[in-house]
Design a protein around this motif. Structure first.
Motif, PDB file in Angstrom:
ATOM      1  N   ARG A 168      30.762 -85.599  65.277  1.00 24.64           N
ATOM      2  CA  ARG A 168      30.268 -86.913  64.868  1.00 24.64           C
ATOM      3  C   ARG A 168      28.766 -86.978  65.083  1.00 24.64           C
ATOM      4  O   ARG A 168      28.242 -86.483  66.085  1.00 24.64           O
ATOM      5  CB  ARG A 168      30.980 -88.019  65.654  1.00 24.64           C
ATOM      6  CG  ARG A 168      32.496 -88.008  65.454  1.00 24.64           C
ATOM      7  CD  ARG A 168      33.164 -89.195  66.124  1.00 24.64           C
ATOM      8  NE  ARG A 168      34.607 -89.151  65.997  1.00 24.64           N
ATOM      9  CZ  ARG A 168      35.284 -89.504  64.916  1.00 24.64           C
ATOM     10  NH1 ARG A 168      34.613 -89.963  63.858  1.00 24.64           N
ATOM     11  NH2 ARG A 168      36.599 -89.427  64.881  1.00 24.64           N
ATOM     12  N   LEU A 169      28.085 -87.622  64.154  1.00 20.04           N
ATOM     13  CA  LEU A 169      26.628 -87.665  64.191  1.00 20.04           C
ATOM     14  C   LEU A 169      26.156 -88.869  64.989  1.00 20.04           C
ATOM     15  O   LEU A 169      26.452 -90.018  64.643  1.00 20.04           O
ATOM     16  CB  LEU A 169      26.086 -87.735  62.759  1.00 20.04           C
ATOM     17  CG  LEU A 169      24.567 -87.707  62.613  1.00 20.04           C
ATOM     18  CD1 LEU A 169      24.020 -86.344  63.056  1.00 20.04           C
ATOM     19  CD2 LEU A 169      24.170 -88.001  61.164  1.00 20.04           C
ATOM     20  N   PRO A 170      25.399 -88.645  66.066  1.00 24.08           N
ATOM     21  CA  PRO A 170      24.822 -89.782  66.795  1.00 24.08           C
ATOM     22  C   PRO A 170      23.630 -90.337  66.021  1.00 24.08           C
ATOM     23  O   PRO A 170      23.141 -89.733  65.068  1.00 24.08           O
ATOM     24  CB  PRO A 170      24.379 -89.144  68.119  1.00 24.08           C
ATOM     25  CG  PRO A 170      24.053 -87.735  67.743  1.00 24.08           C
ATOM     26  CD  PRO A 170      25.034 -87.357  66.672  1.00 24.08           C
TER      27      PRO A 170
ATOM     28  N   GLU B  14      18.020 -81.239  68.164  1.00 20.05           N
ATOM     29  CA  GLU B  14      19.004 -80.476  68.941  1.00 20.05           C
ATOM     30  C   GLU B  14      19.229 -81.105  70.316  1.00 20.05           C
ATOM     31  O   GLU B  14      20.360 -81.184  70.804  1.00 20.05           O
ATOM     32  CB  GLU B  14      18.552 -79.026  69.084  1.00 20.05           C
ATOM     33  CG  GLU B  14      19.511 -78.170  69.908  1.00 20.05           C
ATOM     34  CD  GLU B  14      19.234 -76.693  69.774  1.00 20.05           C
ATOM     35  OE1 GLU B  14      19.005 -76.060  70.829  1.00 20.05           O
ATOM     36  OE2 GLU B  14      19.255 -76.178  68.642  1.00 20.05           O
ATOM     37  N   LYS B  15      18.149 -81.527  70.939  1.00 19.60           N
ATOM     38  CA  LYS B  15      18.283 -82.171  72.253  1.00 19.60           C
ATOM     39  C   LYS B  15      19.165 -83.414  72.162  1.00 19.60           C
ATOM     40  O   LYS B  15      20.027 -83.648  73.017  1.00 19.60           O
ATOM     41  CB  LYS B  15      16.896 -82.525  72.776  1.00 19.60           C
ATOM     42  CG  LYS B  15      16.888 -83.102  74.178  1.00 19.60           C
ATOM     43  CD  LYS B  15      15.456 -83.335  74.653  1.00 19.60           C
ATOM     44  CE  LYS B  15      15.440 -83.893  76.074  1.00 19.60           C
ATOM     45  NZ  LYS B  15      14.045 -84.127  76.560  1.00 19.60           N
ATOM     46  N   LYS B  16      18.977 -84.182  71.106  1.00 18.83           N
ATOM     47  CA  LYS B  16      19.772 -85.397  70.915  1.00 18.83           C
ATOM     48  C   LYS B  16      21.238 -85.050  70.659  1.00 18.83           C
ATOM     49  O   LYS B  16      22.150 -85.684  71.210  1.00 18.83           O
ATOM     50  CB  LYS B  16      19.212 -86.191  69.730  1.00 18.83           C
ATOM     51  CG  LYS B  16      19.932 -87.499  69.441  1.00 18.83           C
ATOM     52  CD  LYS B  16      19.596 -88.570  70.447  1.00 18.83           C
ATOM     53  CE  LYS B  16      20.136 -89.929  70.033  1.00 18.83           C
ATOM     54  NZ  LYS B  16      19.763 -90.987  70.966  1.00 18.83           N
ATOM     55  N   LEU B  17      21.478 -84.037  69.825  1.00 20.01           N
ATOM     56  CA  LEU B  17      22.854 -83.668  69.493  1.00 20.01           C
ATOM     57  C   LEU B  17      23.594 -83.103  70.705  1.00 20.01           C
ATOM     58  O   LEU B  17      24.773 -83.404  70.911  1.00 20.01           O
ATOM     59  CB  LEU B  17      22.855 -82.645  68.357  1.00 20.01           C
ATOM     60  CG  LEU B  17      22.346 -83.128  66.992  1.00 20.01           C
ATOM     61  CD1 LEU B  17      22.399 -82.005  65.969  1.00 20.01           C
ATOM     62  CD2 LEU B  17      23.151 -84.330  66.494  1.00 20.01           C
TER      63      LEU B  17
ATOM     64  N   ARG C   2      27.329 -78.696  70.502  1.00 15.26           N
ATOM     65  CA  ARG C   2      26.757 -77.442  70.994  1.00 15.26           C
ATOM     66  C   ARG C   2      26.389 -76.565  69.805  1.00 15.26           C
ATOM     67  O   ARG C   2      26.974 -76.693  68.732  1.00 15.26           O
ATOM     68  CB  ARG C   2      27.756 -76.709  71.879  1.00 15.26           C
ATOM     69  CG  ARG C   2      29.055 -76.362  71.178  1.00 15.26           C
ATOM     70  CD  ARG C   2      30.014 -75.582  72.072  1.00 15.26           C
ATOM     71  NE  ARG C   2      31.240 -75.251  71.376  1.00 15.26           N
ATOM     72  CZ  ARG C   2      32.338 -76.003  71.369  1.00 15.26           C
ATOM     73  NH1 ARG C   2      32.343 -77.174  72.024  1.00 15.26           N
ATOM     74  NH2 ARG C   2      33.420 -75.619  70.710  1.00 15.26           N
ATOM     75  N   PRO C   3      25.406 -75.686  69.984  1.00 13.24           N
ATOM     76  CA  PRO C   3      25.076 -74.756  68.895  1.00 13.24           C
ATOM     77  C   PRO C   3      26.307 -73.964  68.475  1.00 13.24           C
ATOM     78  O   PRO C   3      27.106 -73.532  69.310  1.00 13.24           O
ATOM     79  CB  PRO C   3      24.008 -73.851  69.517  1.00 13.24           C
ATOM     80  CG  PRO C   3      23.375 -74.700  70.575  1.00 13.24           C
ATOM     81  CD  PRO C   3      24.489 -75.537  71.132  1.00 13.24           C
ATOM     82  N   ALA C   4      26.459 -73.798  67.182  1.00 18.14           N
ATOM     83  CA  ALA C   4      27.639 -73.115  66.654  1.00 18.14           C
ATOM     84  C   ALA C   4      27.671 -71.666  67.129  1.00 18.14           C
ATOM     85  O   ALA C   4      26.641 -70.991  67.235  1.00 18.14           O
ATOM     86  CB  ALA C   4      27.627 -73.163  65.131  1.00 18.14           C
TER      87      ALA C   4
END
Length: 554
Positions: free
Chosen positions: A19-21, A176-179, A185-187
């Protein structure tokens, strides 16, 4: 017609649904625009043994979205790929097939995996409405298409963040920090294809047999085995040959796309491979490797046609740019451009024909076979590496001395060119041995490289003079002044004379002594070469030799 786009992209996954924040306020993002949902349907192609996947390359035919067509993705670095696009067609477009020919050879490209993706598209915009990046929230369904896979399927969701053209990679770090704070996590896989193959692998498949091979650019591979440690001369020689053979294959698409310096890099890999086979004949049986070396020489020659033209044009253009205006008479610049373009058109067509030819593909197969089943000599000396470096180094000294003993003119020019070839061979032999021999081989490498540069400057001046004679003849035929060509010719003569004067400087050779000490032997006798350079002299002269009357120490 194929177009190329450089893609800066990062992928993320979650334990469940991704899910996208909210990304509003991250870095320069002022607005997140929701562009709705698109349906994408892509079929990925590869050989039956997945040669493209092993190299981190993906080839797909995709419908849906605003970029429907064929897409070939070539890895550049982690998270960076060049996407080469071609219009929709039933079969793989020839332009894309050519770019993977060095990998595929004569094997067929077959459908391997189908991915159907429901994509939510979001644009990250700055305060003026300019697109900074695009975020895709993907729900993916993968289905295997290759024979024997049982049409296995898998489903997952992921998020992709792709930087806009000329975007700032710092934005990707901020996103990336936000996600990651939101639980993503990185794929683990560097592409949807890699994950689709992994998750649809038939049960019981053996690693390396039918399973997907990890991409060389995958940032987090699953516990790869450590590389084998080179311990013997055989290990070092084969590791070097393998790296150079891989470099030839890797540079092929760049050469076909006419990327800067690609021809030069491919030619260097070809020469390094040939040099290793010649220098280390005490390790690999030359009865088997000499025919391979002959084919490598042929390939280097074909690559050299385009590369030599490029170097020669740059040299003449730079020399012309250094002339005062009063010494430039007639349309010299225009004639030089016309001459260069005519030569390039013919050489470029010829090179592409070579890369598409059976002889070249057979050479690639032969190199693979040589590394897989090397023709080892039954008896190999323990000091094979040091002995080869010393032998090549001594030969180089003798050739430089012999060249300088020739009277100035064509015979000396030819001898200097042969010495230049020996400098390259010495350099590459020492380069190969450096991991085993350490500093002594490294110093020989540096010294040979400096001498190669100096001898190369001399050869470039020879070729420039030949070109200037040709250009002057054409100018005279057209009723133009040949004065400027004569001035340039004289300066090229002076550059060659400076190189020869530098090589005549007395110096000492310390590297053979160092290698001898490493071998536990007595230092060799006093050098037989009467005229030689120290490392410092050679390096200084090579760095200044491009200017006429370079400031050499007198």
């Amino acid at each position: 017609m194929a177009d190329t786009v450089r893609e800066y992209e990062r992928k993320y996954e979650a334990a469940g649904t991704a899910r996208l924040p909210s990304l509003t306020g991250v870095s320069r993002v002022k607005t997140v625009a929701d562009d709705g949902v698109v349906e994408l349907d892509a079929v990925y192609y590869d050989t039956a043994d997945r040669r493209l996947a092993a190299a981190g390359i993906t080839l797909r035919r995709r419908t849906g979205g605003d970029d429907a067509g064929w897409h070939l993705k070539l890895p550049v670095s982690p998270g960076v790929r060049d996407e080469v696009r071609a219009p929709l067609a039933d079969a793989v477009p020839g332009a894309l097939a050519a770019l993977v020919r060095s990998r595929v050879r004569t094997a067929a490209l077959v459908p391997l995996l189908r991915l159907r993706t429901r994509r939510g598209v979001h644009r990250l915009l700055d305060g003026e409405g300019r697109r900074l990046a695009e975020v895709a929230v993907d729900s993916v369904m993968a289905r295997r298409l290759d024979a024997g896979s049982g049409e296995r399927t898998a489903r997952w969701s992921e998020i992709e963040v792709e930087l806009a053209e000329r975007g700032d990679e710092a934005l990707l770090d901020a996103v990336e920090k936000k996600l990651t704070k939101a639980g993503l996590r990185p794929a683990a896989d560097d592409s949807k294809l890699a994950r689709g193959l992994r998750e649809t692998e038939p049960e019981g498949a053996k690693d390396g047999e039918t399973g997907p091979l990890p991409s060389p650019l995958q940032e987090k591979p699953p516990d790869p085995p450590p590389p084998p440690v080179a311990r013997t001369a055989v290990d070092h020689v084969l590791a070097y040959v393998r790296r150079q053979a891989d470099a030839i294959v890797q540079m092929d698409p760049a050469v076909r796309r006419d990327q800067p310096d690609s021809v030069h890099q491919m030619r260097v890999a070809t020469r390094r491979t040939r040099s290793a086979l010649r220098s280390y004949g005490k390790v690999l049986d030359r009865a088997a490797t000499d025919p391979v070396g002959a084919e490598l020489r042929w390939l280097a020659g074909e690559l050299g046609i385009d590369r030599d033209r490029e170097v020669l044009t740059e040299r003449l253009t730079a020399a012309l740019g250094r002339l005062p205006g009063e010494l430039c008479t007639g349309p010299v610049r225009a004639r030089l451009r016309t001459w260069s373009r005519a030569r390039r058109h013919g050489s470029r067509r010829r090179l592409l024909a070579v890369l598409d030819g059976e002889r070249y593909l057979t050479l690639l197969d032969t190199l693979d076979a040589l590394v897989a089943d090397p023709p080892l000599r039954p008896k190999r000396p323990e000091d094979a590496l040091a002995a080869a470096v010393l032998r090549d180094y001594e030969r180089l000294g003798g050739q430089i001395s012999a060249a300088l003993e020739e009277e100035p003119g064509p015979r000396r020019d030819i001898a200097m060119h042969e010495a230049r070839k020996s400098a390259k061979r010495t350099r590459y032999a020492a380069e190969l041995a450096a991991p085993a021999l350490g500093e002594p081989a490294e110093r020989v490498t540096a010294h040979a490289k400096a001498l190669q540069s100096l001898l190369g400057e001399h050869q470039d001046s020879v070729m420039a003079r030949e070109a200037l004679r040709e250009l002057a003849a054409h100018a005279q035929e057209a009723g133009e002044s040949a004065f400027t060509y004569g001035v340039l010719y004289g300066r090229q003569e002076r550059a060659a004379a400076d190189c020869e004067e530098g090589l005549m400087r007395n110096g000492t050779r310390l590297m053979p002594d160092r290698i001898a000490a490493l071998k536990g032997e007595e230092p060799p006798a006093a050098p037989r070469v009467r005229r030689w350079l120290t490392e410092e002299e050679a390096a200084a002269m090579a760095s200044g030799a491009n200017e006429p009357r370079a400031g050499f120490a007198r």
